[in-house]
Design a protein around this motif. Sequence first.
Motif, short mmCIF file in Angstrom:
data_model
loop_
_atom_site.label_atom_id
_atom_site.label_comp_id
_atom_site.label_asym_id
_atom_site.label_seq_id
_atom_site.Cartn_x
_atom_site.Cartn_y
_atom_site.Cartn_z
N ASP A 611 98.31 -40.17 44.54
CA ASP A 611 98.04 -38.97 45.34
C ASP A 611 97.01 -38.08 44.66
N PHE A 612 96.10 -37.52 45.47
CA PHE A 612 95.15 -36.54 44.96
C PHE A 612 94.70 -35.67 46.12
N GLY A 613 94.12 -34.53 45.81
CA GLY A 613 93.66 -33.61 46.83
C GLY A 613 92.29 -33.07 46.52
N GLY A 617 86.53 -28.58 53.35
CA GLY A 617 85.09 -28.62 53.50
C GLY A 617 84.45 -29.83 52.86
N SER A 618 85.24 -30.63 52.12
CA SER A 618 84.69 -31.84 51.51
C SER A 618 84.49 -32.91 52.56
N ASP A 619 83.47 -33.73 52.36
CA ASP A 619 83.17 -34.82 53.29
C ASP A 619 84.16 -35.96 53.05
N PRO A 620 84.98 -36.32 54.04
CA PRO A 620 85.96 -37.40 53.82
C PRO A 620 85.30 -38.71 53.43
N ALA A 621 84.14 -39.02 54.00
CA ALA A 621 83.46 -40.28 53.65
C ALA A 621 83.05 -40.27 52.19
N LEU A 649 93.72 -40.41 54.30
CA LEU A 649 93.90 -38.97 54.44
C LEU A 649 95.29 -38.77 55.03
N VAL A 650 96.20 -38.26 54.23
CA VAL A 650 97.61 -38.25 54.63
C VAL A 650 98.10 -36.88 55.08
N GLY A 651 97.33 -35.81 54.89
CA GLY A 651 97.83 -34.52 55.33
C GLY A 651 96.87 -33.39 55.00
N PHE A 652 97.20 -32.21 55.60
CA PHE A 652 96.42 -31.01 55.36
C PHE A 652 97.33 -30.01 54.64
N GLY A 653 97.10 -29.87 53.35
CA GLY A 653 97.94 -28.98 52.57
C GLY A 653 97.52 -27.53 52.69
N PHE A 659 94.90 -36.73 49.99
CA PHE A 659 94.51 -38.13 50.11
C PHE A 659 95.44 -39.00 49.28
N LYS A 660 95.41 -40.30 49.60
CA LYS A 660 96.12 -41.31 48.80
C LYS A 660 95.15 -42.45 48.51
N LEU A 661 95.08 -42.81 47.22
CA LEU A 661 94.36 -44.00 46.82
C LEU A 661 95.36 -45.14 46.75
N VAL A 662 95.27 -46.05 47.70
CA VAL A 662 96.20 -47.18 47.80
C VAL A 662 95.49 -48.39 47.20
N VAL A 663 95.98 -48.83 46.03
CA VAL A 663 95.26 -49.85 45.29
C VAL A 663 96.24 -50.92 44.81
N TRP A 664 95.75 -52.14 44.79
CA TRP A 664 96.54 -53.28 44.29
C TRP A 664 96.21 -53.49 42.81
N ILE A 665 97.25 -53.67 41.99
CA ILE A 665 97.05 -53.87 40.55
C ILE A 665 97.75 -55.14 40.11
N ASN A 666 97.25 -55.69 38.99
CA ASN A 666 97.85 -56.86 38.37
C ASN A 666 98.74 -56.39 37.22
#
Length: 728
Positions: A611-613, A617-621, A649-653, A659-666
């Motif tokens: 999770d991060f925020g 006004g930041s550009d989502p792309a 983009l999971v919500g407006f705080g 935002f959530k960075l959904v990543v696969w790890i080994n």
Amino acid sequence: MGKSLLSIFRALLLLAFMWHGVSACAQPLAAQDAQTSGGSEQAFEAVIPDFTAPSAEWWGAWEKLEHEQRVQWLQQLETAWREWRSSLAVDSALRSQDENVEARFQGIRQIWDDRDRYLKTKLLEQVSFPADPDVNQWAASDRSVADGLARLDSLVAEIQLANDSLDQSRSLLDRQLLKMRDAEQPSSDHERAAARVFLAQVNHLLLIERRERLVAREVAWKKEMELASAELQRMLSELKFSEKVEQDIAAAIEALALEIEKLLSQRAELQSALLQKTDESKAFDMRLSVMLLDLRIQQKRLERHRAILRQHINAAADPTGETKPIKKGKRVVEGATRIRDVVGKELAVKRTQLMSWLDDNQTREQEALVQSWWQRIEEINSVLKVVSKALVDVERYNKSQLTLVREQQGLWAAVGEDFESWRIFFSDLWQRFSHYTLFDINNNPVTIVTLLQILLAWLIAYLASRITRRALRRLVDTNQASESTVYSIGRVSHYAYILIAFLASLMIIGLDTTSLTVVAGALSVGIGFGLQEIFGNFVSGLILLFERPLKVGDLVELESGVFGRIRAINVRSTRITTRDNVDILVPNSEFVAGRVINHTLDDPIRRIHVDFGVAYGSDPAMVQQAAMEAADKVVLTHTDWNHKTEVWLVGFGESSLDFKLVVWINSNRLAPLGDPYAQYNVELLESLTRHGIEIPFPQRDLRLRSWDDKAWPAAVLRRNGGRRGTGD
């Protein structure tokens, strides 16, 4: 006559032609060698590092070069370093580093000068090896050679310390390189870090030269000791009997005997006085005196025994004298060894006791008394070293005595003298020791032999277990079996060997089947009452080994919150190492009866949500691009057609776009003490900062509103008599 002269002339002419041909062939070869040598010297090129960022192994060829090439390299390195330092601004930290580097350069040159001067110095210069020596001359040379061998042993120890220093220096180099790479470039911090790296590298060269100086000394001492030992052996074989030496040794033996009697009487008086003392400090002082006297007595006894050995060696060199049996003096050696060990242990106790008495509030008299005790302890320690050296001398004299007897009377005489006494002594000692009954079990005596047989059974079981595990390890190395399977088989076989050794021990002791039944019944009762948890954990461990839901190296998470990697599956518990490098012993029953999350059971690939925020006004792309770049920089990230990194983009705080960075790890690539979330958070912070995306913090807007007369409520105006405000 003329034909013979003609034949000789022809032979000489043929030899002249052959010599001319050999010389003609040798000249091109010599020229070729000179060219090759010159080419190698020309091919040598000193490596000068980039002082702004020295590489890790620019000095790697240093140890392979000749001394002259190292001198040339060091000169060029000094010149380049000074030129680089002169181009930098004046900085106190860099000035200090420069002084340290110059000191290391000077240290290397000093080592070269010391080594050249040392190699030119003759070792054992004052030691003489005269021809046709007497026993006293041989003893003096033997003492000097023994001191030289002790010096050689100390050199070996110094070389080992130098090797350890080089290992520590390599670790320091790695740490300094990491700090330099982490420092921002260009900056003053980076320059100082680079200077520290170069200082560590030059210091490493200094340690290499110190080690090579010690090695050169060791080689010189070894050669000198080989020659000295050969000369000493030659002196022993050429030893001449001397009547005057015989009389001098006899007088010395008598004088030493009188000194021993005097020391014994002093010790007896001091011991009787010690028994009557009640004051602790006086008793402590007298006990130190008794310890010192004990060592002095043993020192004189060993000196007397050395004199007796010299007397026997002198007598053995007399070809007309009567053959005497070898004088070993085992009782003297054993007594001195025992007293030395006892006094050494007691001296350590006295030091500890004296340390406990130290106090800052001591008077001058107490300080003087403590100081005298410390001096006495140091004196005792020095006499301990003398006694130890004397014991070594006695052993060496015994060997020399046997060598001389072997040369004078033959090999079998020396072997028979020494071997027969040792055989009889050890045979008698073994007979008395091995058949001593320690205790009885069912009227069966348990002796030392019985215990040795039990120990042998357990040793065989241990060796069988080691051999089995090595054989299984070879199967893993050749990819013929998996590591988890081999681990399970190894554990089960280890338990089987333990069981066999236990049963064999019971049979050696003499327990019959009835006794085994009683033991089994008692064990069953114990399991039913007090050992059920232990037995349950043991059975659970066997289940884990056979079923293999877990294996060594798996990353697991328990219901209790324990999270870490499995390091070992033992009889009662399983050892788990957490991220904080804390070893936790978890009962095996918790793995069988509880819920266990195995992150690496079949597939080590798993997905995490970071999770991060960012600020409104930041550009989502742009945020998505920055997060994807951050994920790519982490080595744990695993991506393929079926496992893709995503940014949601999971919500407006209240203060941020969540935002959530959904990543696969080994999971197998995760370090034992690592935290994947921490790694991704660091990369996210750097990537968002690099793209100019603001990371928000909580904000509050405060709005002030003014009221006019019309806006004020009528009730408030009536209460305040027409005035604005609350009237409070």
